[in-house]
Design an enzyme around this catalytic site. Structure first.
Site, PDB file in Angstrom:
ATOM      1  N   HIS A 294       0.822  -1.203   0.000  1.00 24.01           N
ATOM      2  CA  HIS A 294       0.000   0.000   0.000  1.00 24.01           C
ATOM      3  C   HIS A 294       0.859   1.257   0.000  1.00 24.01           C
ATOM      4  O   HIS A 294       2.039   1.204   0.297  1.00 24.01           O
ATOM      5  CB  HIS A 294      -0.943   0.010   1.206  1.00 24.01           C
ATOM      6  N   THR A 295       0.236   2.381  -0.325  1.00 19.71           N
ATOM      7  CA  THR A 295       0.737   3.756  -0.203  1.00 19.71           C
ATOM      8  C   THR A 295       1.256   4.329  -1.524  1.00 19.71           C
ATOM      9  O   THR A 295       2.021   3.693  -2.235  1.00 19.71           O
ATOM     10  CB  THR A 295       1.816   3.891   0.885  1.00 19.71           C
ATOM     11  N   THR A 296       0.824   5.556  -1.796  1.00 23.70           N
ATOM     12  CA  THR A 296       1.313   6.349  -2.917  1.00 23.70           C
ATOM     13  C   THR A 296       1.963   7.612  -2.363  1.00 23.70           C
ATOM     14  O   THR A 296       1.357   8.326  -1.570  1.00 23.70           O
ATOM     15  CB  THR A 296       0.161   6.728  -3.862  1.00 23.70           C
ATOM     16  N   ASP A 334      -3.765   2.699   3.266  1.00 24.48           N
ATOM     17  CA  ASP A 334      -2.789   3.477   2.502  1.00 24.48           C
ATOM     18  C   ASP A 334      -2.206   4.568   3.390  1.00 24.48           C
ATOM     19  O   ASP A 334      -2.875   5.065   4.296  1.00 24.48           O
ATOM     20  CB  ASP A 334      -3.463   4.141   1.294  1.00 24.48           C
ATOM     21  N   GLY A 335      -0.975   4.950   3.094  1.00 26.49           N
ATOM     22  CA  GLY A 335      -0.337   6.044   3.832  1.00 26.49           C
ATOM     23  C   GLY A 335       0.033   7.181   2.905  1.00 26.49           C
ATOM     24  O   GLY A 335       1.155   7.691   2.947  1.00 26.49           O
TER      25      GLY A 335
END
Length: 376
Positions: A294-296, A334-335
């Site tokens: 996860h994470t963008t 998500d972060g």
């Protein structure tokens, strides 16, 4: 000492930082991009083991933002890496203005100081924050150990049980201080490597609803535009739970069920998860033990000297717009973080920050679409 050449081929020896620096200097043509650090000063550091980093190759975006240099480094054994954005100390001795927009339920970052000399994006989950320390220490050394530098950092969760079946980071490989230093040595102006490079080395997308039946690469993407004297660039590392959607509304990355070859839409996935017949299986498969990535992470850079409040709002505007390209976006797992930086060369007088935000929002979409390798 043991002669490495006589070791069994089954053994995968790790290299010391001293050996890493020596090999990297040779591979890069003795640091051809002009690092200001004397190699001897690095050789005096600790001898902790670290694997060799891989050089960059592949697609590149060219941009024109004087004073911004970007470097990448990665470890291939468990694909993970870092990307360093460096604002030249000679050009910006006091750093550049920085604002953060933090979304999602699982962010990991530091360096929200209001100004910055560098930003380091990395894989490795929380352990990857160490790479930013390498960026900071290298810049500190290059400046003659005289200045207090501000370095921001953020990470993606880029490793799952597929790469590490015996436990998280079982091999002990993550973006560490040595890799952050390597990214600084590799930094160069006007070029940003695209795809599975740097912090995007281990990025995947679209596993929100159909894990573990699909594994499609994400990566890092970018876009740049100049309108008159105004310049703006968006750089992103896409490792999202959501899928990537093009401007026609079609899912182009993620959401693929490899058993059927069907690429589902987020709405179809959501309906299936919420339906009584699929609720248990769908929800349980989505994030088993947080195994999916996860994470963008996104960096927006403009040369317009907007006041802080307008810079902050433009960052929010662009970050919100990215929900068109990534669906779903800003989930509890998500972060997502967007760093907005202004180098301040162009006066903001007469420049509409909302209008520039519209342009930057389109660039953000372009950047997301460029993050993965095109199909052959």
């Amino acid at each position: 000492m043991t002669d490495e050449s006589s070791m069994s081929p089954e053994v995968d020896p790790k290299l010391s930082r001293r050996r890493l620096v020596q090999d990297s200097a040779l591979a890069a043509g003795a640091l051809a991009f002009g690092s200001r650090l004397e190699v001897s000063s690095v050789l005096a550091q600790d001898e902790g083991a670290t694997p060799p980093a891989t050089p960059s190759a592949g697609r590149v975006l060219e941009f024109d933002l004087p004073g911004l240099e970007i470097g990448i480094a990665a470890y291939p054994q468990v694909p993970t890496g870092c990307t360093a954005f460096i604002f030249d100390l000679d050009v910006f001795p006091s750093g550049v203005m920085l604002e953060l927009d933090v979304r999602g339920g699982a962010p990991a970052y530091f360096g929200d100081y209001g100004v910055t000399n560098a930003i380091c994006l990395a894989g490795g989950s929380s352990y990857g924050l160490e790479a930013a320390a390498g960026v900071a220490s290298e810049l500190f050394a290059q400046g003659g150990h005289k200045d207090l530098l501000a370095v921001a950092g953020a990470i993606i969760y880029d490793i799952s049980a597929v790469e590490e079946p015996n436990g998280f980071r079982q091999q002990g490989i993550y973006p560490d201080k040595a890799l952050g230093q390597e990214a600084v040595w590799a930094a160069q102006p006007g070029r940003f490597p695209l795809g599975n490079q740097g912090a995007g080395s281990g990025a995947y997308v679209g596993q929100w609803a159909n894990w573990p039946y699909s594994r499609e690469r994400g990566g890092q993407g970018a876009a740049f535009r100049q309108i008159g004297a105004i310049k703006v660039a968006v750089f992103t590392v896409v490792n999202a739970l959501g899928v990537i959607v093009d401007r026609q509304g079609q899912v182009v990355r993620g959401g693929l069920d490899a058993r059927t070859g069907v690429r589902t839409t987020p709405v179809e996935d959501a309906e299936a998860i919420l339906a009584d017949a699929a609720a248990t299986a769908g929800a349980a498969a989505a994030l088993p033990g947080r195994l999916t990535r996860h994470t963008t992470l996104t960096v927006l850079v403009t040369n317009v000297a907007f006041p802080r409040e307008l810079l902050r709002q433009m960052g929010r505007q662009v970050h919100s717009s990215m929900a068109r390209a990534i669906q779903p976006f800003h989930t509890p797992d998500d972060g997502d973080i967007l760093f907005t930086a202004s180098t301040g060369e162009v006066s903001a007088d007469g420049i509409d920050s909302t209008a520039l935000g519209v342009i930057a929002s389109e660039l953000a979409w372009d950047a997301v679409l460029s993050c993965y390798e095109p199909e052959a």
